[in-house]
Structures are given as structure tokens and as C-alpha cells.
Design a protein around this motif. Structure first.
Motif, PDB file in Angstrom:
ATOM      1  N   ALA A 167     -61.729  31.212  30.255  1.00 37.66           N
ATOM      2  CA  ALA A 167     -61.732  32.611  30.693  1.00 37.66           C
ATOM      3  C   ALA A 167     -61.811  33.588  29.529  1.00 37.66           C
ATOM      4  N   HIS A 168     -61.098  33.307  28.447  1.00 39.81           N
ATOM      5  CA  HIS A 168     -61.058  34.266  27.334  1.00 39.81           C
ATOM      6  C   HIS A 168     -62.362  34.283  26.538  1.00 39.81           C
ATOM      7  N   GLN A 169     -63.247  33.314  26.783  1.00 39.42           N
ATOM      8  CA  GLN A 169     -64.522  33.274  26.073  1.00 39.42           C
ATOM      9  C   GLN A 169     -65.698  33.761  26.929  1.00 39.42           C
ATOM     10  N   ARG A 170     -65.455  34.095  28.170  1.00 41.75           N
ATOM     11  CA  ARG A 170     -66.541  34.553  29.039  1.00 41.75           C
ATOM     12  C   ARG A 170     -66.983  35.950  28.639  1.00 41.75           C
ATOM     13  N   THR A 171     -68.294  36.129  28.583  1.00 40.14           N
ATOM     14  CA  THR A 171     -68.842  37.425  28.202  1.00 40.14           C
ATOM     15  C   THR A 171     -69.291  38.261  29.389  1.00 40.14           C
TER      16      THR A 171
END
Length: 420
Positions: A329-333
Motif C-alpha cells: 500500500a505505501h508504494q502504490r502511486t
């Protein structure tokens, strides 16, 4: 001079985009307008003939992956058409069957026949042989149950055999022995998928009860001949592409794809082309039109054939696309399930969507304009056709409203909200 030695035709990148969109049935009016009335089996068959396959994926945050490419090309339609196409009877053979093509996919039975070389190849054969050696008699038991009692899911089979799931280790599947054997037999072509049930489970059956009687295993073409036909299908579906593009469509070895390309060049099925800005050996399907303009409007699923090959997508449309469902989730752009939006001949935005079936709403979680459309005027221009396309998606899904989620991200969110 042989056809394969002829000088390359030169095309612009815009021409290449239009070729690709037209080949995929996404050019829009007037060349390929969506049906004015109800979508029929004839429309569906024509679309399948054009794109060649529909990838399957279990994610259902919006709709099943194989349903969305049909919507993009034909507009709102009755999904029961696909159910009819994937089931059959003695008087009405299946139009589509499942196999491993570009991952798991629905293909015409004739294409299944072209892929038998993969099913009988060393990788698929070795996996099933290993399981049969490790668990003697299980394959025979499974085939006996299906032969006697008819099509069955893995859940039914492992219940009949008394197999229990093991602990789920890390992210891996906790498949029973029965499920492992079923999947290995399916990959090897010794079992087939009769259909998917409402839980999206494979329902396994004997191949001779799924495939048309004339498609016998012993009549399948050899690998080299089959690959020529598969590359032809891929080239027709792409319109234009590199050897890597053509190989990826059915996940074929690039070296052997090149050999098939040379055969098709000599036959005049393909022609060499050069595209300014696309640095790769490129080939155009000789019958693919080169339209002066296209008028596409569609939301494309992450598994849509137009966006299968990410390097091709970047070369043609300048879009660096990464699917969010496989990204922490924290890497989704751009969100969890972001769909590229086609307008005209460009991919101008991507929208993270969710079908909230309980609330009866199509939810926009994020909406981003692409870099070339990031000015206020461009965003306002994109928002109107995007809102119209979202309305068609909501109608098709039976959802009464379209809502923008509280805290939705993206530079297109405000302009889109004004249009909804």
C-alpha cells in the motif's frame, strides 16, 4: 528481392498508436463504434476474433478481469453472453475455453489446439509426473470420480478423497494434494475447465467433454507450425509490435517467435516498419489499417490486451503502468485498481475504482491525469468524457450512483467531481 528483405516502411508514433488501437477494436466511431442496440453473440464473437483471448483474474474489486475488455470495446452488455460462450452442449459447442495462454485465459477452441505443445511440453509433463510419483493413485482416483460423476470443483474432489489443506505458509497456497494434481493435470491438458462457478472456482472435466470432437490431441500441429499461427493471431491483435510484444501475447519464447516472424515476413503476412521514437525491430500486420484518426473512449482493465506488455505500453503511449494490487500500500502511486483511460488516441488518465455493491455505488478512490494532460484546461476537458464513461460502467454494474471517496487523491479528482 524477397519480401523479408524489403526496406522498412516508416511510420510516426501517432500512426503506430492508431494502428494498435484499431487492431484492438478500441478506435471508436466511426470505424468501430459500439453497437447502437443490444450487444449480441455476433458482436462478442467478432470481438473475440479480433483480440484472440481474454485474460482471467480472480480480483473482483470492480468486475472480473475477463469481463472488462468486452465492456471497453462493446459498451454495456449482458455478462450472460460470456457464460453462454464458455458453456456448451452437443448442439452448441463452446466458443471459448480456458487454458494457459497469456496466463490463464479464455481462448477459442482452435487456439487451445494451437497451445497443446505447451501442455505436452517438459515443464507441464514433469510437474504431473512428479505428483503422480509422490502420490500414487491420486490422479487415477480423480479421473475416475470425474468420469463417473461429471464435472467437479477442487473442493468437491478433495472432500470426496478426504484430503485436508495444510498450513498456509507465508503467501503460498495451502493446496491439498487433490488440488495440486488437478491443476497439474489441467496444465498438461489431461483435464479441462468446464466453466467457472459463481465462486470463480474452476470446474474440472474430461477434455473430450469440453472441446469440440474434431479437435483431437493427435491432430494438433507441431510446435513450429502452431507458433506461426499464434504469432499471426498476436500480430493481428496488436496491429504493430516488436518480437517481444508478439511473443508475450501467448507467452512464447522470443527466439522461436523470431523464427515465426521470418516465415510470416516471407509470406507477406507481416511487413517490417520503423517508428520514430520506438527503438525496436517492429512489424506491422500487413492487413492492419493505418487510420488518419481514431476516437476511442474506454476504461482499460489492468489485464486488458492493450496493456499486457508494459514496455510496449510505455513506447506507444508514454505510460509507465504498475498494477497496484501486487504492490504494498505505501508504494502504490495510483491506487489499488487503477484503470487507464483512453480518450481519442491517447491514454490521458488513470482512475482507481471500486464497486461498492452494498451501497450501490461506483467509487472513485483516486483520479490522476497523465503528464501531458496535467494543465487545468486539459483536466477539465478530460473530466467530461471520463464522467460519461464512468456512467456507462456504473450502469453496466447495476450501480445507481458514482461517488468520489472522501480524501480521494489525484490531480483530476476536483475536475471529475464537478462533472459527476
Amino acid at each position: 528481392m524477397s519480401r523479408s528483405a524489403l526496406p522498412s516502411r516508416r511510420l510516426t508514433l501517432a500512426q503506430a498508436r492508431r494502428i494498435a488501437l484499431t487492431a484492438q477494436g478500441l478506435a471508436g466511431a466511426p470505424a468501430q463504434a459500439r453497437p447502437a442496440g443490444a450487444v449480441t453473440m455476433r458482436h462478442l464473437q467478432s470481438m473475440i476474433n479480433r483480440v484472440g483471448l481474454l485474460q482471467i483474474d480472480s480480483v473482483n474489486v470492480l468486475a472480473r478481469a475477463h469481463l472488462l475488455p468486452v465492456l471497453a470495446r462493446l459498451g454495456p452488455y449482458d455478462p450472460a453472453l460470456l457464460d453462454r460462450a464458455t458453456t456448451g452442449s452437443a448442439s452448441r459447442p463452446r466458443r471459448l475455453v480456458e487454458c494457459f495462454a497469456h496466463e490463464a485465459a479464455l481462448v477459442p477452441p482452435s487456439t487451445y489446439q494451437l497451445l497443446r505443445w505447451r501442455m505436452t511440453g517438459p515443464r507441464a509433463s514433469a510437474r504431473l509426473a512428479s505428483l503422480r510419483l509422490e502420490h500414487p493413485g491420486v490422479f487415477e482416483q480423480i479421473v475416475g470420480l470425474i468420469t463417473e460423476h461429471g464435472p467437479a470443483t477442487a473442493a468437491r474432489i478433495h472432500a470426496e478423497l478426504g484430503h485436508e489443506r495444510g498450513p498456509k505458509e507465508h503467501w503460498g497456497w495451502n493446496w491439498t494434494v487433490a488440488k495440486q494434481v488437478l491443476e497439474a493435470a489441467f496444465a498438461a491438458g489431461l483435464l479441462a475447465c468446464a466453466h467457472r462457478n459463481r465462486q470463480f472456482e474452476r470446474v474440472y472435466d474430461l477434455p473430450e467433454r469440453v472441446l469440440p470432437a474434431h479437435l483431437r490431441p493427435e491432430d494438433a500441429p507441431d510446435r513450429a507450425e502452431a507458433m506461426i499461427e499464434l504469432v499471426t493471431i498476436a500480430a493481428r491483435a496488436h496491429g504493430i509490435g516488436s518480437p517481444r510484444c508478439l511473443a508475450d501475447y501467448f507467452r512464447m519464447p522470443v527466439a522461436q517467435t523470431r523464427a515465426a516472424i521470418e516465415h510470416l515476413l516471407a509470406a507477406g503476412t507481416l511487413e517490417r516498419v520503423q517508428v520514430h521514437g520506438w527503438d525496436a525491430p517492429l512489424y506491422r500486420y500487413a492487413q492492419a489499417p493505418v487510420p488518419r484518426s481514431v476516437h476511442g473512449r474506454a476504461l482499460l482493465a489492468p489485464f486488458d490486451p492493450l496493456v499486457f506488455e508494459r514496455r510496449r505500453l510505455r513506447a506507444l503511449f508514454g505510460m509507465h503502468y504498475r498494477i497496484g494490487i501486487y504492490t504494498p500500500a505505501h508504494q502504490r502511486t495510483h491506487g489499488y485498481y487503477a484503470l487507464p483511460f483512453l480518450w481519442g488516441e491517447d491514454l490521458v488518465a488513470r482512475v482507481d475504482l471500486k464497486a461498492d455493491r452494498v451501497a450501490g455505488a461506483l467509487v472513485v478512490n483516486h483520479a490522476f491525469a497523465e503528464d501531458d494532460a496535467a494543465t487545468p484546461g486539459a483536466r477539465a476537458a478530460i473530466a467530461a468524457p471520463l464522467a460519461a464513461e464512468l456512467g456507462q460502467v456504473a450502469t453496466w454494474l447495476g450501480l445507481g450512483t458514482i461517488t468520489v471517496a472522501q480524501g480521494a487523491g489525484g490531480d483530476l479528482t476536483s475536475a471529475l467531481t464537478e462533472q459527476l
